[in-house]
Design a protein around this motif. Sequence first.
Motif, PDB file in Angstrom:
ATOM      1  N   GLY A 172      88.209   6.019  11.992  1.00 32.97           N
ATOM      2  CA  GLY A 172      87.047   5.142  12.039  1.00 32.97           C
ATOM      3  C   GLY A 172      87.474   3.867  12.753  1.00 32.97           C
ATOM      4  O   GLY A 172      88.585   3.381  12.521  1.00 32.97           O
ATOM      5  N   PHE A 173      86.634   3.354  13.624  1.00 35.86           N
ATOM      6  CA  PHE A 173      87.034   2.212  14.452  1.00 35.86           C
ATOM      7  C   PHE A 173      85.991   1.104  14.380  1.00 35.86           C
ATOM      8  O   PHE A 173      84.817   1.340  14.625  1.00 35.86           O
ATOM      9  N   VAL A 174      86.460  -0.087  14.030  1.00 35.49           N
ATOM     10  CA  VAL A 174      85.568  -1.261  14.030  1.00 35.49           C
ATOM     11  C   VAL A 174      86.201  -2.304  14.936  1.00 35.49           C
ATOM     12  O   VAL A 174      87.376  -2.640  14.778  1.00 35.49           O
ATOM     13  N   ALA A 175      85.435  -2.780  15.910  1.00 38.66           N
ATOM     14  CA  ALA A 175      85.959  -3.778  16.840  1.00 38.66           C
ATOM     15  C   ALA A 175      85.148  -5.062  16.711  1.00 38.66           C
ATOM     16  O   ALA A 175      84.204  -5.127  15.921  1.00 38.66           O
ATOM     17  N   HIS A 176      85.480  -6.074  17.518  1.00 33.80           N
ATOM     18  CA  HIS A 176      84.647  -7.284  17.431  1.00 33.80           C
ATOM     19  C   HIS A 176      83.290  -7.069  18.096  1.00 33.80           C
ATOM     20  O   HIS A 176      82.312  -7.683  17.715  1.00 33.80           O
ATOM     21  N   ALA A 177      83.244  -6.122  19.073  1.00 29.32           N
ATOM     22  CA  ALA A 177      81.926  -5.669  19.553  1.00 29.32           C
ATOM     23  C   ALA A 177      81.412  -4.705  18.482  1.00 29.32           C
ATOM     24  O   ALA A 177      82.191  -3.931  17.930  1.00 29.32           O
ATOM     25  N   THR A 178      80.108  -4.763  18.203  1.00 25.29           N
ATOM     26  CA  THR A 178      79.624  -4.025  17.032  1.00 25.29           C
ATOM     27  C   THR A 178      79.548  -2.502  17.230  1.00 25.29           C
ATOM     28  O   THR A 178      79.529  -1.765  16.257  1.00 25.29           O
ATOM     29  N   MET A 179      79.485  -2.088  18.482  1.00 19.52           N
ATOM     30  CA  MET A 179      79.422  -0.659  18.815  1.00 19.52           C
ATOM     31  C   MET A 179      78.194   0.030  18.219  1.00 19.52           C
ATOM     32  O   MET A 179      78.252   1.221  17.858  1.00 19.52           O
ATOM     33  N   VAL A 180      77.118  -0.712  18.043  1.00 21.20           N
ATOM     34  CA  VAL A 180      75.839  -0.115  17.628  1.00 21.20           C
ATOM     35  C   VAL A 180      74.738  -0.640  18.557  1.00 21.20           C
ATOM     36  O   VAL A 180      74.929  -1.635  19.256  1.00 21.20           O
ATOM     37  N   TYR A 181      73.604   0.042  18.555  1.00 18.74           N
ATOM     38  CA  TYR A 181      72.517  -0.296  19.477  1.00 18.74           C
ATOM     39  C   TYR A 181      71.583  -1.340  18.887  1.00 18.74           C
ATOM     40  O   TYR A 181      71.022  -1.139  17.813  1.00 18.74           O
ATOM     41  N   ASP A 182      71.410  -2.439  19.631  1.00 13.03           N
ATOM     42  CA  ASP A 182      70.480  -3.490  19.197  1.00 13.03           C
ATOM     43  C   ASP A 182      69.038  -2.980  19.160  1.00 13.03           C
ATOM     44  O   ASP A 182      68.220  -3.476  18.385  1.00 13.03           O
ATOM     45  N   GLU A 183      68.730  -1.991  20.026  1.00 17.70           N
ATOM     46  CA  GLU A 183      67.339  -1.536  20.177  1.00 17.70           C
ATOM     47  C   GLU A 183      66.952  -0.527  19.097  1.00 17.70           C
ATOM     48  O   GLU A 183      65.793  -0.101  19.048  1.00 17.70           O
ATOM     49  N   LEU A 184      67.911  -0.119  18.271  1.00 12.21           N
ATOM     50  CA  LEU A 184      67.612   0.822  17.188  1.00 12.21           C
ATOM     51  C   LEU A 184      67.720   0.114  15.841  1.00 12.21           C
ATOM     52  O   LEU A 184      68.418  -0.901  15.723  1.00 12.21           O
ATOM     53  N   THR A 185      67.080   0.667  14.847  1.00 14.79           N
ATOM     54  CA  THR A 185      67.192   0.088  13.501  1.00 14.79           C
ATOM     55  C   THR A 185      68.552   0.478  12.909  1.00 14.79           C
ATOM     56  O   THR A 185      69.239   1.351  13.440  1.00 14.79           O
ATOM     57  N   ALA A 186      68.903  -0.183  11.813  1.00 13.46           N
ATOM     58  CA  ALA A 186      70.183   0.116  11.154  1.00 13.46           C
ATOM     59  C   ALA A 186      70.232   1.604  10.792  1.00 13.46           C
ATOM     60  O   ALA A 186      71.237   2.286  11.020  1.00 13.46           O
ATOM     61  N   GLU A 187      69.141   2.097  10.239  1.00 10.24           N
ATOM     62  CA  GLU A 187      69.090   3.503   9.814  1.00 10.24           C
ATOM     63  C   GLU A 187      69.166   4.452  11.006  1.00 10.24           C
ATOM     64  O   GLU A 187      69.901   5.450  10.971  1.00 10.24           O
ATOM     65  N   GLU A 188      68.432   4.127  12.083  1.00  5.32           N
ATOM     66  CA  GLU A 188      68.462   4.983  13.273  1.00  5.32           C
ATOM     67  C   GLU A 188      69.867   5.036  13.873  1.00  5.32           C
ATOM     68  O   GLU A 188      70.333   6.090  14.309  1.00  5.32           O
ATOM     69  N   ASN A 189      70.530   3.873  13.916  1.00  9.53           N
ATOM     70  CA  ASN A 189      71.895   3.823  14.438  1.00  9.53           C
ATOM     71  C   ASN A 189      72.813   4.744  13.651  1.00  9.53           C
ATOM     72  O   ASN A 189      73.537   5.561  14.210  1.00  9.53           O
ATOM     73  N   LEU A 190      72.772   4.604  12.326  1.00 11.71           N
ATOM     74  CA  LEU A 190      73.685   5.384  11.491  1.00 11.71           C
ATOM     75  C   LEU A 190      73.349   6.872  11.547  1.00 11.71           C
ATOM     76  O   LEU A 190      74.250   7.712  11.587  1.00 11.71           O
ATOM     77  N   LEU A 191      72.063   7.194  11.583  1.00 12.80           N
ATOM     78  CA  LEU A 191      71.674   8.607  11.682  1.00 12.80           C
ATOM     79  C   LEU A 191      72.130   9.213  13.005  1.00 12.80           C
ATOM     80  O   LEU A 191      72.588  10.362  13.048  1.00 12.80           O
ATOM     81  N   LEU A 192      72.009   8.418  14.066  1.00 15.25           N
ATOM     82  CA  LEU A 192      72.451   8.887  15.384  1.00 15.25           C
ATOM     83  C   LEU A 192      73.926   9.284  15.339  1.00 15.25           C
ATOM     84  O   LEU A 192      74.300  10.410  15.713  1.00 15.25           O
ATOM     85  N   PHE A 193      74.771   8.367  14.860  1.00 14.69           N
ATOM     86  CA  PHE A 193      76.208   8.648  14.861  1.00 14.69           C
ATOM     87  C   PHE A 193      76.576   9.719  13.821  1.00 14.69           C
ATOM     88  O   PHE A 193      77.502  10.496  14.041  1.00 14.69           O
TER      89      PHE A 193
END
Lengths: 234, 224
Positions: free
Chosen positions: A84-105
Amino acid sequence: MTPPAFSPVALRFENIDKRYGGLLALRGVSLTVAPGECAVFAGRNGSGKTTLLRIAARLVRPSRGSLSFSNSSCDDEKSPVRPGFVAHATMVYDELTAEENLLLFARLQTVSRPERRVEALLEEVGLSDRRASLVGTFSRGMRQRVAIARALLHEPAVLLLDEPATGLDPPGVAWLAEAIRRLRDSGRTILMSLHGESEISSLGTRAIRLDAGSVVADTRTGATFRSVLTFADA
Amino acid sequence: MSLFPNALVLLGKELRTEFRSRELLTTTVVFILIVMFMFSITFQPTSDESRQIGPGLLWLAFLFAASLMLQHCFLREQHNDTLSALRLSVSDPFAILLAKLAANTLFLLLTELFLLPIFALMYNVSVVRVVHWLALAFFLGSLGISIVGTALSAISAQARMRELLLPVLMLPLLTPILIVSTEVTKALFDRAPYVRWQGIGFLAVFDVVFLTALWLFGEYLLEE
């Protein structure tokens, strides 16, 4: 945190070099991180911390040397270890909701019952009530929570955190420290890069200082542990 | 084999983000409309002249629009380093390219679908009888543009002069597609329309060859 669904994993870097054009970012780095260890990498900007973590994440190929997880080589495509990788860039999409982002990945990682897993993680990072909000509307701290949830979707045995506290306010840092403490206590092997001593660095069980791409200090003991971190910040 | 399921999930993401913002489609459609209108008022072609120069103009406009559209393809992924997150998540990196390619082709086709009737009206060209053959030519041509464009977009996104680099690399490589698609379309716009099978065959072969190359070497395009 949910009960771990993984076996502890060790990482071994063997004689790693990384060259970007004429710049040698890493020079012959060799070290082993034991299962369940929480290693803190310290060093000035450009010392090679991020490159080393990106190599561990398999995002960057080393120019020389090898990386292996426990007994499986990182070159083995069938290797089950996916950090699992967490960087200072968030690596998630601003244009998606929190739930959509997590479901995508979650779907990309073929996590079983992704909706349930996402729901549990949103609960864990305290974003259940904002699940339907676009990540672009979140504060830095909230984005970092989504980033951590994304990194934990597949219950990784190895967690790589590249300056995860960058841009966080004191309550954000406190939340992050608590989250990392729980992850460390769950038996995950954690490698994180930090700038100097902080609430988060005190969670480390080992401090490693990099300078100009080489390991120049490596300790597990209390007194020198602190000096390794603070010297890097000088 | 998680390639196609992953590509489908990613295609869904591409469509959702684009249809939510509609930034790319709106900009591209407006750009092509302006180009077609400017050509129309500059040359004021007759119906016969339109049949001659119209197809070339149409494909040039599509090509310019594609270079505009493709700029954002991988730049979007750099904003929050989401490309790294995707690479960490998929088991086959080609899924990322396949999804981008499918989305780009779809967006380009949607733009073409919207603009074809406007072109027909503006340039007084009848397209009704040959619309199915046009659809085939547009599909094969757009697919070729998207395959090459997606690969070059992945390369140029990591470069310094990225806004300039993409069209500079893309336009010469796509010259064969431009020439052949224009010839195929010109034959379909003829007073006695006919299908140039040689051209259709060339477009199909071009697509297969470049898609195979993308499949074989695509992984390296996404590496840091």
